[in-house]
Design a protein around this motif. Sequence first.
Motif, PDB file in Angstrom:
ATOM      1  N   ASP A  84      -4.787 -25.396 -27.692  1.00 46.33           N
ATOM      2  CA  ASP A  84      -3.613 -24.596 -27.344  1.00 46.33           C
ATOM      3  C   ASP A  84      -3.132 -24.778 -25.909  1.00 46.33           C
ATOM      4  OD1 ASP A  84      -3.590 -23.295 -29.909  1.00 46.33           O
ATOM      5  OD2 ASP A  84      -5.306 -22.115 -29.242  1.00 46.33           O
ATOM      6  N   CYS A  85      -3.484 -25.899 -25.281  1.00 48.09           N
ATOM      7  CA  CYS A  85      -3.196 -26.043 -23.850  1.00 48.09           C
ATOM      8  C   CYS A  85      -1.748 -26.389 -23.537  1.00 48.09           C
ATOM      9  CB  CYS A  85      -4.118 -27.086 -23.225  1.00 48.09           C
ATOM     10  SG  CYS A  85      -3.893 -28.768 -23.859  1.00 48.09           S
ATOM     11  N   LEU A  86      -0.988 -26.888 -24.498  1.00 49.98           N
ATOM     12  CA  LEU A  86       0.377 -27.333 -24.192  1.00 49.98           C
ATOM     13  C   LEU A  86       1.340 -26.149 -24.264  1.00 49.98           C
ATOM     14  CD1 LEU A  86       0.450 -30.827 -25.902  1.00 49.98           C
ATOM     15  CD2 LEU A  86      -0.230 -30.194 -23.582  1.00 49.98           C
ATOM     16  N   ASN A  87       1.319 -25.380 -23.189  1.00 47.50           N
ATOM     17  CA  ASN A  87       2.131 -24.172 -23.110  1.00 47.50           C
ATOM     18  C   ASN A  87       2.808 -24.084 -21.756  1.00 47.50           C
ATOM     19  OD1 ASN A  87       0.372 -22.344 -21.241  1.00 47.50           O
ATOM     20  ND2 ASN A  87      -1.085 -23.066 -22.786  1.00 47.50           N
ATOM     21  N   LEU A  88       3.802 -23.211 -21.668  1.00 45.62           N
ATOM     22  CA  LEU A  88       4.513 -23.028 -20.402  1.00 45.62           C
ATOM     23  C   LEU A  88       4.792 -21.550 -20.165  1.00 45.62           C
ATOM     24  CD1 LEU A  88       7.690 -22.473 -21.366  1.00 45.62           C
ATOM     25  CD2 LEU A  88       7.699 -24.950 -21.607  1.00 45.62           C
ATOM     26  N   ASN A  89       5.034 -21.218 -18.911  1.00 47.75           N
ATOM     27  CA  ASN A  89       5.373 -19.860 -18.492  1.00 47.75           C
ATOM     28  C   ASN A  89       6.792 -19.834 -17.937  1.00 47.75           C
ATOM     29  OD1 ASN A  89       2.612 -19.173 -18.944  1.00 47.75           O
ATOM     30  ND2 ASN A  89       2.089 -19.773 -16.852  1.00 47.75           N
ATOM     31  N   ILE A  90       7.478 -18.708 -18.112  1.00 45.19           N
ATOM     32  CA  ILE A  90       8.845 -18.559 -17.612  1.00 45.19           C
ATOM     33  C   ILE A  90       8.981 -17.220 -16.902  1.00 45.19           C
ATOM     34  CG2 ILE A  90      11.293 -18.379 -18.248  1.00 45.19           C
ATOM     35  CD1 ILE A  90      10.686 -20.099 -20.694  1.00 45.19           C
ATOM     36  N   TYR A 121       0.743 -20.195  -8.406  1.00 44.66           N
ATOM     37  CA  TYR A 121       1.951 -20.703  -9.045  1.00 44.66           C
ATOM     38  C   TYR A 121       2.714 -19.613  -9.792  1.00 44.66           C
ATOM     39  CZ  TYR A 121      -0.967 -24.911  -8.463  1.00 44.66           C
ATOM     40  OH  TYR A 121      -1.796 -25.894  -7.972  1.00 44.66           O
ATOM     41  N   ASP A 122       2.354 -18.359  -9.592  1.00 50.05           N
ATOM     42  CA  ASP A 122       3.111 -17.281 -10.212  1.00 50.05           C
ATOM     43  C   ASP A 122       4.547 -17.351  -9.714  1.00 50.05           C
ATOM     44  OD1 ASP A 122       4.363 -14.573 -10.405  1.00 50.05           O
ATOM     45  OD2 ASP A 122       2.436 -14.052 -11.300  1.00 50.05           O
ATOM     46  N   GLY A 123       5.483 -17.544 -10.629  1.00 51.06           N
ATOM     47  CA  GLY A 123       6.870 -17.771 -10.250  1.00 51.06           C
ATOM     48  C   GLY A 123       7.692 -16.525 -10.063  1.00 51.06           C
TER      49      GLY A 123
END
Length: 510
Positions: A84-90, A121-123
């Motif tokens: 499940d590693c291929l994820n992103l945050n927005i 890296y918290d955006g």
Amino acid sequence: MTDAHPRTGTVRGTTVAIEEATVHRFLGIPYAGPPTGSRRFRPPVPAAPWQGVCDCTAPGPAAPQNPESPAPPGQEPRTWSEQDCLNLNIWTPGTTGTARPVMVWVHGGAYLSGSNSDAMYDGGGLAAATGTVVVTVNYRLGALGFLHLADVLGAGYEDSSNLGLLDLLEALRWVQGNIGAFGGDPGNVTVFGESAGAAAVGTLLGMPSSAGLFRRAIMQSGTAERCRTPQESARVCAEFLELCGLDSDRAGEILALPVERILEAQEQLVQRTAAATFAVPLPFQPAAGTPSLPRPPLDAVRGGLNTGVDLLLGTNLNEGSFAVEMRPPAPGDPGFPDRAAAVLASTGGLQPGQTPCYAAALKQVLDAEPSGRQLLEAAIADSVYRQPSNRLLDARSGSEGRNFSYLFTWRSPAMGGKLGACHALDIPFVFRHVETPQAAFLTRGNAPASLSVAMSGAWASFAEAGIPRLPGLEWPEYGPLRATAILDQELRVEDDPRRELRELFAAAAR
């Protein structure tokens, strides 16, 4: 709670207040299918659409990796999953209204470690302060992302050495197709990263399939030269298979090898590589001369690929200080001048006899005789980071897109000031985290908030319109004068900083 409705399916995130602004946060969104089973060591496939609501209130797992040793101060242990590693945050100021510039972050970690959910890296702070939509991406690391298996496994594995980069391209395609549901402008995407993340960005610039996926690029301490030939990559693959207890005849067994066994062999290879260099150990790198990367990226850029992309890149003054100060001493280590000569010859492209010329040029830059430590630190900084950045700027001469350069010089007070403006020190300034516990080891609570405001604002204005804007100072394009913004408590612009060193490397390359 807050919902958004991308094409892949409804996602549910959270709403947080940051600096009196509202930010909507969606974490762990899958952008590609699981890279496991028959998909291990193969290019990514798009995420399958889902029914119902996907809970995106907690971070997704990182790519498989070994713990960092020593771990950065304040670093929490990472949870990883091959599945499940291929994820992103927005992070977005709003899911409706005017389409906002999009900034897609690629984390560093020598292509071995890191996560899109690392606290640094918290955006949220960057999105709240600048009105941009911030995205952070996970991609495959180490052997699972960069092992060159084409020669031993054949068809279907021709691009196994570039999988981490292909993951990033798949994430950018997902952004193009879905970011509008989060208030972002799919036609105004900036990809940015630091260290290996910046090297990935520099390599994407040289990949034909990246054309049109981003409008701008920011490279912090990166290079467009971090790649190998297929022959060099095949040699690394053979060594790695040996560490796994395999040979070319049994190479297919790696497809079902437990991921923990792959990580064990990976750590052994890292240790071998680290023992053989005084610079930065980089056992895994992309391979040029492959389907997705047919030419070395610097050559492709020089040939005009992605010429319309605006580029902002730079380095920190003391990129090599961690390698000098934190590398454990080993029996038989030569003195610092000999270490510097080895780095300059093996990584920097200078002949062994040119080390005195390098020392003389550094003396001119410093206006003082360099110590052995200073010589080694500068040799690493120049060989691995600064001169590759200069060469990329030269390769972009005449490009349609704008080019901007910076040198970050604010010195960390950590370790009695020994680290200087060290590698990765710029990250909390860009993400507006200089006051957080994770940044405390390097900033010691003394980081100038004004510099963080200036840098995050410049990065965001570049993402918006292709021009980095600093308060009270015009930041000119790089151009023939090699104009470079010096990022410190006092901002200024300098033409061709550390010119003597650049000229030495340029002459050696001719």
